[in-house]
Motif scaffolding. Structure first.
Motif, short mmCIF file in Angstrom:
data_model
loop_
_atom_site.label_atom_id
_atom_site.label_comp_id
_atom_site.label_asym_id
_atom_site.label_seq_id
_atom_site.Cartn_x
_atom_site.Cartn_y
_atom_site.Cartn_z
N ALA A 56 -92.82 44.02 20.27
CA ALA A 56 -92.33 42.77 21.10
C ALA A 56 -91.49 43.16 22.22
O ALA A 56 -91.50 42.65 23.08
CB ALA A 56 -91.82 41.55 20.47
N PRO A 96 -97.13 43.62 14.89
CA PRO A 96 -95.67 43.26 15.52
C PRO A 96 -94.55 43.31 14.28
O PRO A 96 -93.75 43.41 14.62
CB PRO A 96 -96.09 41.64 15.55
CG PRO A 96 -97.27 41.44 14.70
CD PRO A 96 -97.99 42.76 14.67
N HIS A 97 -95.01 43.53 13.01
CA HIS A 97 -93.94 43.57 12.10
C HIS A 97 -93.69 44.98 11.94
O HIS A 97 -92.72 45.30 10.85
CB HIS A 97 -94.13 42.79 10.70
CG HIS A 97 -95.76 43.43 10.07
ND1 HIS A 97 -96.95 43.35 10.82
CD2 HIS A 97 -96.05 43.88 9.13
CE1 HIS A 97 -98.00 43.76 10.05
NE2 HIS A 97 -97.22 44.41 9.00
N ARG A 102 -88.24 39.42 11.77
CA ARG A 102 -88.84 40.72 11.46
C ARG A 102 -90.27 41.14 12.20
O ARG A 102 -90.63 42.08 12.43
CB ARG A 102 -88.99 40.97 9.99
CG ARG A 102 -87.85 41.18 9.51
CD ARG A 102 -87.96 41.65 7.74
NE ARG A 102 -88.64 43.00 7.80
CZ ARG A 102 -88.16 44.13 7.89
NH1 ARG A 102 -86.94 44.23 8.38
NH2 ARG A 102 -88.96 45.13 7.85
N ILE A 103 -90.82 39.67 12.28
CA ILE A 103 -92.31 39.97 13.03
C ILE A 103 -92.10 39.89 14.68
O ILE A 103 -92.58 40.63 15.32
CB ILE A 103 -93.14 38.67 12.60
CG1 ILE A 103 -93.39 38.76 10.97
CG2 ILE A 103 -94.53 38.73 13.61
CD1 ILE A 103 -94.16 37.69 10.71
N ASP A 104 -91.39 39.27 14.98
CA ASP A 104 -91.11 38.99 16.63
C ASP A 104 -89.74 38.64 16.87
O ASP A 104 -89.20 37.59 16.61
CB ASP A 104 -92.09 37.91 17.08
CG ASP A 104 -91.77 37.61 18.43
OD1 ASP A 104 -91.07 38.63 19.08
OD2 ASP A 104 -92.46 36.93 19.26
N PRO A 105 -88.91 39.84 17.26
CA PRO A 105 -87.59 39.49 17.39
C PRO A 105 -87.09 38.57 18.67
O PRO A 105 -85.96 38.06 18.51
CB PRO A 105 -87.07 40.98 17.66
CG PRO A 105 -88.00 41.84 17.61
CD PRO A 105 -89.31 41.16 17.56
#
Lengths: 231, 371
Positions: free
Chosen positions: B131, B89-90, A225-228
């Motif tokens: 990202a 990022p979330h 969820r933070i960094d796919p």
């Protein structure tokens, strides 16, 4: 499939582990934040104190709790007199003992995830108008989610396996404090208990494996969820 | 709205002592690395606290050491675009963009979400996560996020520095639109002179923690005492022109300044529009007599005003053409061979194809005030 004894020990273990994690998580976050972000004299001492249960013989931790929180202990007597709370020889006491034993693992995992947060993101949130508590809730907390999950589940798993401090502080009372680990110990002490011991051991192994797998899966989900791309 | 800044601060061995002000429009904080630009912007934003001084925005005091006022960053209402975007990022792009909206005070002039999305062409990105974005896309989202918090001024700390030249060229038009459509003071930190030429109305020249000069970009470039600051930038001079005609056949635009004509590759701006062109010294050659049979389109008669050294092998000449001065870079050998000296009448030659879009700024803005 499970006998009454097994079901009782299993539910008790899960109940104790759940209370232990739920109760210690806020403290774990607070201590991890203090250790990760603040600099103050005596910080090394706090660090040592948090890690102490990891290296001390569990009996020592359990005995310490008994001296302090037993019905004749200074804190225990006060708690009973003023709040009517008794911890020694109760399942809540078992939860406290496991929480303390699991605390170093929990704090360590959360602290690592806090240290990995880019603080410049919090700065950016500030320039967008958000005050400190809001920044914590909307930026810091979500970004440390992998550490919260890992820490919580490590502490949960530790609680399921906790024996020494628990039996010293709250003994081994059927229906109150006879957890899986305590029950296994009890059955190794009676002649002809081998079969029961093995069944309980198998149950214990299955539970631990499930907890660790769940931990891995949840942490992966949180990271994605933070960094796919990082998952 | 005016942003007034006067700060002094000591950080270890480095002392910052700066004063400037800017009105709506882009003020470039320009100077080499380590000249204190980013520190100055952090002080304005409230991410650091100066030892002494006063910072005010439209009469609202943000910092005043004399009366002990220090408004924390989250209440300054300054949009900050960082060099490395710093997106959350979330969150999706949409949630990043909306983050600051709940904090804008009631009645504040908060821009419309759809308008900002359109301005920066963010619609295709809204449901993506940071990202998955390219560097240029991230920076556009960061600009949108800052705008949508309804700031009263924008601070941009080298927003293009981490992007490669191609992506930079794609973003610059967005920044130009931003400058033209958002009526805010914009402090734009850069050590790249081409960005300054494209975007800035005024220039705050930083050197060693101090403001070496502050004023219109063209005027600062023309000051002999500041030459050393631009020595490695090939800055040259800015020529303010008016578009005279477009030639669709040859894909060229003719600009007029003084009595001279400057032919450049075709521009999109309408005839009559004011345009600012940076003529780089290395693109200017000098001849003693009017050359014949030459491909160069721009040949101007002018007078050498000044000569100064520019490296071991070269010098720069200031050549006055009508009321405008341009700079030329020639070798020392050429100076000796041609006998170049101040007062001499010469022809300056500039190749049309040397002047591309990077050196041309659209709609020239009003003179910003001084502090």
């Amino acid at each position: 499939m499970l006998t009454d004894i097994e079901r009782e020990a299993l539910t008790l273990s899960l109940k104790i582990a759940a209370l232990s994690v739920a109760g210690s998580l806020p403290f774990g976050v607070a201590v991890a934040l203090v250790l990760a972000r603040l600099r103050f004299p005596g910080k090394a001492l706090l660090d040592v104190l948090v890690h102490l249960p990891l290296v001390l013989p569990p009996v020592v931790t359990g005995y310490g709790l008994l001296l302090l929180l037993g019905q004749n202990g200074p804190l225990g007597a006060w708690l009973e007199r003023s709040l009517g709370i008794v911890l020694a020889f109760r399942w809540t006491g078992a939860a406290l003992a496991s929480a303390i034993m699991g605390f170093p693992l929990m704090v360590r995992a959360i602290r690592l995830s806090i240290e990995a947060i880019d603080r410049r993101l919090e700065e950016a949130a500030g320039t967008l108008g958000a005050n400190r508590p809001w920044v914590f809730v909307t930026v810091t907390l979500p970004l440390m989610a992998p550490g919260l999950i890992a820490g919580g589940i490590l502490s949960f798993a530790k609680s399921l396996g906790e024996f020494g401090a628990t039996i010293t502080f709250v003994s081994n009372i059927p229906g109150e404090t006879r957890t899986l680990a305590n029950a296994i110990f009890a059955f190794t002490q009676v002649p002809g208990g081998e079969a029961q011991t093995l069944r309980l051991c198998a149950l214990s192994v299955a539970l631990s494996v499930a907890a660790l797998l769940a931990s891995e899966g949840l942490a992966r989900l949180a990271r994605s969820r933070i960094d796919p791309h990082g998952a | 709205m005016a942003l007034e800044v006067r700060v002094a601060s000591r950080l270890g061995d480095f002392a910052l002592d700066a004063e400037f002000s800017c009105e709506n429009g882009v003020a470039a904080l320009f100077g080499p690395s380590g000249s204190g630009k980013s520190t100055l912007v952090d002080l304005i934003a409230g991410l650091r606290r100066a030892d002494h001084g006063r910072i005010a925005l439209g009469g609202r005091v943000l910092f005043d050491s004399a009366s002990g006022v220090f408004v924390p960053a989250h209440r300054r209402r300054l949009g900050y675009v960082f060099q490395e975007a710093r997106l959350f990022p979330h969150m999706t792009v949409r949630n990043n963009l909306s983050y600051g909206r709940r904090w804008a005070p009631r009645g504040a002039a908060v821009p419309d979400f759809g308008a900002v999305v359109a301005l920066l062409d963010l619609a295709p990105l809204l449901d993506r996560r940071p990202a998955t974005l390219s560097g240029g896309e991230r920076q556009r989202v960061a600009i949108g996020r800052a705008l949508l918090a309804g700031p009263e001024a924008l601070l941009m700390d080298e927003p293009l520095a981490s992007l490669d030249a191609g992506i930079k060229a794609q973003i610059l038009p967005f920044l130009e639109r931003l400058r033209d459509e958002v009526r805010l003071p914009i402090v734009y930190v850069s050590h790249q002179f081409d960005e300054v030429v494209r975007l800035a109305d005024s220039l705050v020249l930083m050197a060693g923690g101090r403001v070496a000069a502050h004023g219109k970009v063209g005027e600062i470039l023309a000051r002999p005492d500041l030459r050393a600051h631009f020595a490695h930038q090939d800055a040259g001079r800015l020529v303010t022109c008016r578009i005279e005609q477009h030639s669709a056949e040859y894909h060229l635009t003719t600009l007029a300044f003084a009595d001279a004509r400057l032919v450049v590759p075709l521009l999109a701006e309408p005839v009559g529009a004011a345009i600012r062109v940076q003529v780089r010294p290395r693109d200017v050659s000098v001849a003693l007599s009017k050359p014949e049979g030459l491909s160069v389109q721009n040949v101007w008669r002018g007078t050498i005003e000044d000569i100064w050294p520019a490296g071991a092998e070269a010098v720069e000449l200031a050549i006055r053409v009508g009321d405008t001065a341009i700079a030329a870079r020639v070798t020392r050998k050429a100076v000796a061979d041609l006998g170049l000296k101040p007062g001499l009448s010469v022809y300056a030659l500039v190749k049309t194809v040397a002047i591309d879009r990077r050196f041309i700024a659209g709609a020239v803005h009003a003179e910003p005030g001084r502090g």
